[in-house]
Design a protein around this motif. Sequence first.
Motif, PDB file in Angstrom:
ATOM      1  N   PHE A   1       0.747  -1.266  -0.003  1.00 55.29           N
ATOM      2  CA  PHE A   1      -0.096   0.058   0.141  1.00 55.29           C
ATOM      3  C   PHE A   1       0.738   1.357   0.138  1.00 55.29           C
ATOM      4  O   PHE A   1       0.177   2.280  -0.145  1.00 55.29           O
ATOM      5  N   GLY A   2       2.165   1.170   0.114  1.00 57.23           N
ATOM      6  CA  GLY A   2       2.920   2.092   0.161  1.00 57.23           C
ATOM      7  C   GLY A   2       3.157   2.815   1.461  1.00 57.23           C
ATOM      8  O   GLY A   2       2.273   2.500   2.321  1.00 57.23           O
ATOM      9  N   HIS A   3       3.778   3.925   1.559  1.00 60.29           N
ATOM     10  CA  HIS A   3       4.037   4.691   2.775  1.00 60.29           C
ATOM     11  C   HIS A   3       4.527   6.149   2.610  1.00 60.29           C
ATOM     12  O   HIS A   3       4.961   6.466   1.430  1.00 60.29           O
ATOM     13  N   ARG A   4       4.153   7.069   3.425  1.00 56.57           N
ATOM     14  CA  ARG A   4       4.632   8.449   3.339  1.00 56.57           C
ATOM     15  C   ARG A   4       6.037   8.526   4.158  1.00 56.57           C
ATOM     16  O   ARG A   4       6.338   7.559   5.109  1.00 56.57           O
ATOM     17  N   LYS A   5       6.803   9.552   3.706  1.00 59.98           N
ATOM     18  CA  LYS A   5       8.005   9.806   4.299  1.00 59.98           C
ATOM     19  C   LYS A   5       7.821   9.973   5.679  1.00 59.98           C
ATOM     20  O   LYS A   5       6.996  10.728   6.109  1.00 59.98           O
ATOM     21  N   GLY A   6       8.807   9.327   6.492  1.00 60.40           N
ATOM     22  CA  GLY A   6       8.993   9.336   8.047  1.00 60.40           C
ATOM     23  C   GLY A   6       7.710   8.632   8.638  1.00 60.40           C
ATOM     24  O   GLY A   6       7.602   8.707   9.808  1.00 60.40           O
ATOM     25  N   ALA A   7       7.080   7.753   7.968  1.00 60.07           N
ATOM     26  CA  ALA A   7       5.735   6.864   8.671  1.00 60.07           C
ATOM     27  C   ALA A   7       6.497   5.993   9.646  1.00 60.07           C
ATOM     28  O   ALA A   7       5.812   5.460  10.580  1.00 60.07           O
ATOM     29  N   PHE A   8       7.828   5.648   9.369  1.00 55.66           N
ATOM     30  CA  PHE A   8       8.543   4.738  10.445  1.00 55.66           C
ATOM     31  C   PHE A   8      10.031   4.699  10.185  1.00 55.66           C
ATOM     32  O   PHE A   8      10.601   5.467   9.239  1.00 55.66           O
TER      33      PHE A   8
ATOM     34  N   VAL B   1       0.720   3.790   4.435  1.00 53.99           N
ATOM     35  CA  VAL B   1       1.232   3.688   5.681  1.00 53.99           C
ATOM     36  C   VAL B   1       1.567   5.048   6.214  1.00 53.99           C
ATOM     37  O   VAL B   1       2.353   5.641   5.336  1.00 53.99           O
ATOM     38  N   GLY B   2       1.108   5.496   7.247  1.00 50.20           N
ATOM     39  CA  GLY B   2       1.479   6.861   7.902  1.00 50.20           C
ATOM     40  C   GLY B   2       0.901   8.153   6.965  1.00 50.20           C
ATOM     41  O   GLY B   2       1.100   9.080   7.471  1.00 50.20           O
ATOM     42  N   ALA B   3      -0.024   7.936   6.220  1.00 51.56           N
ATOM     43  CA  ALA B   3      -0.955   8.839   5.322  1.00 51.56           C
ATOM     44  C   ALA B   3      -2.212   9.083   6.126  1.00 51.56           C
ATOM     45  O   ALA B   3      -2.725   8.186   6.854  1.00 51.56           O
ATOM     46  N   ASP B   4      -2.688  10.302   6.212  1.00 49.25           N
ATOM     47  CA  ASP B   4      -3.955  10.732   6.633  1.00 49.25           C
ATOM     48  C   ASP B   4      -5.092  10.845   5.408  1.00 49.25           C
ATOM     49  O   ASP B   4      -6.010  11.388   5.953  1.00 49.25           O
ATOM     50  N   ARG B   5      -4.574  10.622   4.356  1.00 48.22           N
ATOM     51  CA  ARG B   5      -5.739  10.822   3.132  1.00 48.22           C
ATOM     52  C   ARG B   5      -5.544   9.541   2.311  1.00 48.22           C
ATOM     53  O   ARG B   5      -4.272   9.205   1.980  1.00 48.22           O
ATOM     54  N   GLU B   6      -6.653   8.865   1.928  1.00 47.98           N
ATOM     55  CA  GLU B   6      -6.631   7.745   0.955  1.00 47.98           C
ATOM     56  C   GLU B   6      -6.019   8.229  -0.480  1.00 47.98           C
ATOM     57  O   GLU B   6      -6.305   9.338  -0.793  1.00 47.98           O
ATOM     58  N   VAL B   7      -5.900   7.003  -1.048  1.00 51.64           N
ATOM     59  CA  VAL B   7      -5.433   7.207  -2.212  1.00 51.64           C
ATOM     60  C   VAL B   7      -5.958   6.141  -3.246  1.00 51.64           C
ATOM     61  O   VAL B   7      -6.655   5.361  -2.798  1.00 51.64           O
ATOM     62  N   ASP B   8      -6.078   6.455  -4.498  1.00 47.65           N
ATOM     63  CA  ASP B   8      -6.774   6.019  -5.658  1.00 47.65           C
ATOM     64  C   ASP B   8      -6.200   4.832  -6.363  1.00 47.65           C
ATOM     65  O   ASP B   8      -4.705   5.230  -6.756  1.00 47.65           O
TER      66      ASP B   8
END
Length: 530
Positions: free
Chosen positions: A258-265, A312-319
């Motif tokens: 599902f991918g992740h955002r920078k700094g998520a972990f 992971v680590g995001a606050d907005r869903e993606v399509d």
Amino acid sequence: MKPTVAIGFLGSTLDAAKFDAGRWSRWRPTVGLTMHEDLRIDRLVLIHGTQHARLAAFVALDIASVSPETRVEMQVMDFTDPWDFEEVYGKLLDFARAYPFDPDAEDYLVHITTGTHVAQICLFLLTEAHYLPGRLLQTQPARGPGGAAGTWNIIDLDLSRYDSIATRFAADSAESTSFLKSGIDTRNAAFNAMIDEIEQVAVRSRAPLLLMGPTGAGKSQLARRVYELKRVKRQVKGPLVEVNCATLKGDSAMSALFGHRKGAFTGAAADRAGLLRTADTGVLFLDEIGELGLDEQAMILRAIEDKRFLPVGADREVDSDFQLIAGTNRDLAACVAAGTFRDDLYARLNLWTFALPGLAERREDIAPNLDYELDRHAEREGDRITFNKEARDRYLAFATSAEARWPGNFRDLAASVTRMATFSPSGRINVDCVTAEIARLKRLWMGGADAPDALADLLSPEQLDALDPFDRVQLAHVVETCRESRSLSEAGRTLFAASRRQRTSTNDADRLRKYLARFDLSWTDVMGDR
């Protein structure tokens, strides 16, 4: 004969004419429709807008003069925008639902020559869907003078009635089916029937496909061919993204999928799109989907149904709009019962489920697949290898016999061909090479985890199920050693050779007897009639 009712739009341009004798020398579709001796129109439902009421009345008068038996029924239908597909289709659908059709008492023809292109398309779709219970009628001007009536023909939407079209459809379907089989002329009837079904589903559905079958049965290759077929049909434009779910373990599984955002972990130094986003507008092949954890399964289900998920680590869903193909060698129904696979995800995947048989269940397909593997070797190595006739016959006799178990399925066959080709530098596989390969296969299969179970004739299925894998392998080796020995003592000496050297006194036979007793077995049980 039942009366014939025609339904069509007034042609605001084609049906228009000056009110003089010259109008009878030109083709006007709606008027010409009623001028044919071989086509009797008893009633004409003429659809027109309010602004064309005068032209509609003019056309009705001319119809009355050339076909007094035709009753013109005016149907006013106004459009805000006659080129708006949604508006035109909606109003025509309302008309079709409200009109008192009686197919038992009347025959209906839907005239698609007049009206805007949007109106013609909508009439076609409504007729195809049987909202308009009739056949399509097409008219056109005739060549030469005196062609006011024009010509007409009926379009039957049952395309199977058109031999040339039916032949082309059959040829296209056969070509697609051959493509899915990589051009291999397979002979197994059940497998061929399954591929025919997969071809129809692949080109007509975007729902997930579930490919089940043992390791090496060809799930990955079939998934790639399905993707390529959909590309050829222009049903997908994105990539094929393949992932073996057995390699996705722990926290990294979520990030990979599902991918992740920078700094998520810790270690997430940059954004990562993830495999699902990479597969957007394409196909995602999740091989061994039964290996995914329950959390990943839940998110996969959401992504399939809503085309949305949360990195992971995001606050907005993606399509991501992808089609899913899943593969597994597990019995997912049993996994659901055991609580290791979500029942809602299984229900979503289980719409189109295809079980690929192993090579041992398709022995008649070994010969064409043997040729296919030789072709692949030639493409890969640039070296064409062939069998001499005696060697080929010898290999196929073994390969199609019950003695050949093919536990690795097509992977075993591919490896076998590669070995024989490698050991045939002259370019010809001979009998000696085949003999050596057959012996090699027997050794590999007897030593592998998939070898014939020596315990099957000694223990009940319940006893076998109760054994840990370690104990099962160990006991199978003990039984095999016993059967190769002449006595209990000889078997004991072989099995305990290392440990007996460290003791001053030994009783290997007693030690072996006690070991067998742990499994309710005796020397007599193991040896049987030997």
